[in-house]
Design a protein around this motif. Structure first.
Motif, short mmCIF file in Angstrom:
data_model
loop_
_atom_site.label_atom_id
_atom_site.label_comp_id
_atom_site.label_asym_id
_atom_site.label_seq_id
_atom_site.Cartn_x
_atom_site.Cartn_y
_atom_site.Cartn_z
N UNK A 103 0.85 -1.27 0.30
CA UNK A 103 0.13 0.40 0.42
C UNK A 103 1.13 1.22 -0.27
N UNK A 104 0.60 2.49 -0.73
CA UNK A 104 1.47 3.14 -0.67
C UNK A 104 0.88 4.80 -0.28
N UNK A 105 1.01 5.42 0.10
CA UNK A 105 0.45 6.43 0.72
C UNK A 105 0.93 8.27 -0.69
N UNK A 106 -0.18 9.22 -0.93
CA UNK A 106 1.03 9.76 -1.89
C UNK A 106 -0.37 10.96 -1.72
N UNK A 107 0.70 12.40 -2.42
CA UNK A 107 0.27 13.47 -2.07
C UNK A 107 -1.20 14.00 -2.18
N UNK A 108 -0.89 14.25 -3.47
CA UNK A 108 -2.35 14.30 -4.52
C UNK A 108 -3.46 13.15 -4.54
N UNK A 109 -5.05 13.39 -4.66
CA UNK A 109 -6.40 12.05 -5.02
C UNK A 109 -6.03 11.37 -6.24
N UNK A 110 -6.40 9.90 -6.30
CA UNK A 110 -6.36 9.39 -7.48
C UNK A 110 -7.01 9.45 -7.93
N UNK A 111 -8.31 10.33 -7.14
CA UNK A 111 -9.67 10.54 -8.27
C UNK A 111 -10.00 8.83 -9.11
N UNK A 112 -9.96 7.76 -8.25
CA UNK A 112 -10.63 7.05 -8.42
C UNK A 112 -9.92 6.25 -9.73
N UNK A 113 -8.57 6.66 -9.37
CA UNK A 113 -7.90 5.76 -11.28
C UNK A 113 -7.24 5.52 -10.47
N UNK A 158 9.65 -6.33 -17.27
CA UNK A 158 9.62 -7.30 -16.80
C UNK A 158 8.62 -7.64 -16.11
N UNK A 159 7.64 -7.11 -16.69
CA UNK A 159 5.61 -7.34 -16.08
C UNK A 159 4.40 -5.84 -15.71
N UNK A 160 3.35 -5.89 -15.94
CA UNK A 160 3.21 -4.79 -15.67
C UNK A 160 2.99 -4.78 -14.31
N UNK A 161 2.36 -3.41 -13.98
CA UNK A 161 3.17 -2.07 -13.11
C UNK A 161 1.80 -1.88 -12.56
N UNK A 162 0.54 -2.24 -11.48
CA UNK A 162 -0.90 -1.46 -10.89
C UNK A 162 -0.91 -1.05 -10.68
N UNK A 163 -1.33 0.07 -10.22
CA UNK A 163 -2.06 1.34 -9.27
C UNK A 163 -3.17 1.31 -9.37
N UNK A 164 -3.92 0.85 -8.32
CA UNK A 164 -4.91 0.71 -7.70
C UNK A 164 -5.77 1.76 -6.45
N UNK A 165 -6.85 2.10 -6.86
CA UNK A 165 -7.14 2.94 -5.97
C UNK A 165 -7.82 2.54 -4.50
N UNK A 166 -6.94 3.00 -3.38
CA UNK A 166 -7.76 2.30 -2.48
C UNK A 166 -9.11 4.00 -1.68
N UNK A 167 -9.37 3.29 -0.21
CA UNK A 167 -10.94 4.38 -0.17
C UNK A 167 -9.64 5.38 1.15
N UNK A 168 -10.13 6.55 0.79
CA UNK A 168 -8.92 7.34 1.82
C UNK A 168 -8.79 6.92 3.13
N UNK A 169 -7.91 7.69 3.63
CA UNK A 169 -7.76 7.10 5.42
C UNK A 169 -8.22 8.40 5.95
N UNK A 170 -8.90 8.66 6.87
CA UNK A 170 -9.17 10.04 7.64
C UNK A 170 -8.16 10.22 9.20
N UNK A 171 -7.37 10.58 9.34
CA UNK A 171 -6.73 10.36 10.37
C UNK A 171 -7.03 11.06 12.35
#
Length: 420
Positions: A197-207, A215-228
């Motif tokens: 699981x990766x955290x990132x600065x900007x919203x993925x907007x569900x993309x 070497x093979x596919x690299x997939x980035x899959x959006x997860x639900x935001x976590x409220x701290x």
């Protein structure tokens, strides 16, 4: 709704407490009630499921299944809809990754897939199974012995219980499949899937993004935001990083800054600063399929029956399709007074799943072989093909319906959102 009056109570033992096994347990108990004793056996039942931070895509057909099982409202609170998808094809060193294919996330008025963590989904299924009366046993099944109309199931703790049917949901290295003498067609891909699981600065907007790399596919899959706790929002995505197996030990054992740099090469900077939220874990990738999905009073479910490359994100959904088909076949048979472990009933399951699993295995194997290389002629052909699909709305709709699991009109009732 229960089975017909006067039906003899049958016991079904499910060995393996993964998502497919839990879904089957819940479906059978909801459909048949007190007319069936569903026993789920797995040592992992004694552990906190939230420790599993892997993430899975739930296709639209599986969402309909969870809706029919009365679980989707709770799952939706934990799930992130995939609103669109972008596919690129490049070498790792290319400064620009051109987009060859895009998909909108909706099909037939609903989102084609949602992302959810395995731990959250497992916990919800466990609670639902416990509430409805599934007998959850935190111990493994070490063997079985068929005796006429029953099979004696030997538990790791020494107890033996009698059942009409044993369902082996004990993974790709299934000991029960091996004991039954069912052959296993298998080949490794010389690839490993690194998941984190990766955290990132900007919203993925569900993309969702899939980069096809040599070497093979690299997939980035959006997860639900976590409220701290302080009210701040953490944007998160799951990655599935396919890499040549020989490179994986050095990658995972490298200095954190070096591993971060390798991640950034693949992830890109479109979402701002990124960081590992969970420790990366690697799993060897392979193809496997059982020569038969059934044995004497035995049915194979999920990874015990088939193992495919994650390139299309369909591994879990294939197992949920198994559960939907087997639950329907058993339910219909028992309502007619039939023995759920009889050869006639199990043959229906074999026929129901063989074509779908074979087609998905061939597709994912072919896609991986096509995209996991950097030969220029192959890249030109596949990029032309991707661009062609992108310009043909009808073909795009076909592929998105396939990914959503909505193509087959004869799909099990649960996958159509209908109760058993």
């Amino acid at each position: 709704m229960g089975a017909g009056a006067g039906m003899e109570r049958s016991r079904i033992v499910i060995a393996g407490g993964g998502l497919a096994g839990l879904s089957l347990s819940l479906a059978l108990k909801r459909a048949l009630g007190d007319d069936v004793d569903v026993v789920m056996c797995d040592p992992a039942l004694s552990r906190d499921p939230h420790g599993d931070r892997r993430s899975f895509a739930i296709a639209a057909s599986a969402r309909r299944m969870f809706e029919a099982l009365g679980l989707w409202d709770k799952v939706a609170d934990k799930a992130q809809p995939i609103l669109d998808m972008v596919i690129t094809d490049s070498s790792l060193q290319d400064p620009v990754r051109p987009t060859f294919l895009t998909f909108e996330g909706a099909v037939e008025g609903e989102v084609f897939a949602h992302m959810v963590t395995s731990g959250d989904l497992t916990a919800l299924l466990l609670d639902a199974c416990r509430d409805i009366g599934v007998n959850l046993r935190p111990e493994g099944v070490k063997g079985f012995s068929v005796r006429g109309a029953r099979t004696d199931v030997m538990l790791a703790g020494g107890e033996t219980i009698s059942a009409a049917l044993l369902v082996a949901a004990d993974g790709a290295r299934s000991r029960l499949r091996e004991q039954a003498g069912i052959g296993w067609i298998f080949w490794p891909y010389n690839q490993s899937g690194i998941v984190a699981t990766i955290s990132h600065e900007r919203d993925h907007e569900g993309r969702a993004v899939e980069h096809f790399l040599p070497a093979g596919p690299f997939a980035i899959l959006p997860l639900k935001d976590e409220v701290l706790p302080d009210g701040a929002v953490r944007h998160r995505s799951s990655i599935v990083w396919s890499e040549r197996s020989g490179n994986v030990p050095a990658l995972l054992e490298s200095h954190p800054e070096d591993l971060q740099a390798e991640l950034e090469k693949r992830f890109g900077l479109q979402l701002g600063k990124i960081a590992f939220e969970t420790k990366p874990q690697a799993y060897p990738l392979a193809f496997g399929v059982a020569r038969s999905f059934v044995g004497e009073r035995l049915a194979l479910l999920g990874d015990a029956a088939h193992l495919i490359h994650p390139i299309a994100g369909q591994g879990l959904n294939l197992g949920l399709h198994d559960a939907a088909a087997l639950a329907e076949i058993i339910t219909d048979a028992m309502r007619l007074g039939m023995d759920p472990g009889s050869p006639d009933v199990l043959l229906q399951y074999e026929r129901a799943r063989r074509a779908d699993i074979t087609a998905m295995g061939i597709m994912t194997d072919g896609l991986n072989r096509l995209f996991s290389n950097d030969l220029l002629p192959v890249r030109l052909i596949r990029d032309f093909g991707l661009g062609l699909v992108d310009r043909m709305p009808g073909l795009k709709r076909f592929f998105i319906r396939e990914a959503a699991g909505l193509r087959r009109e004869d799909a099990p009732r649960l996958l159509r959102g209908e109760a058993l």
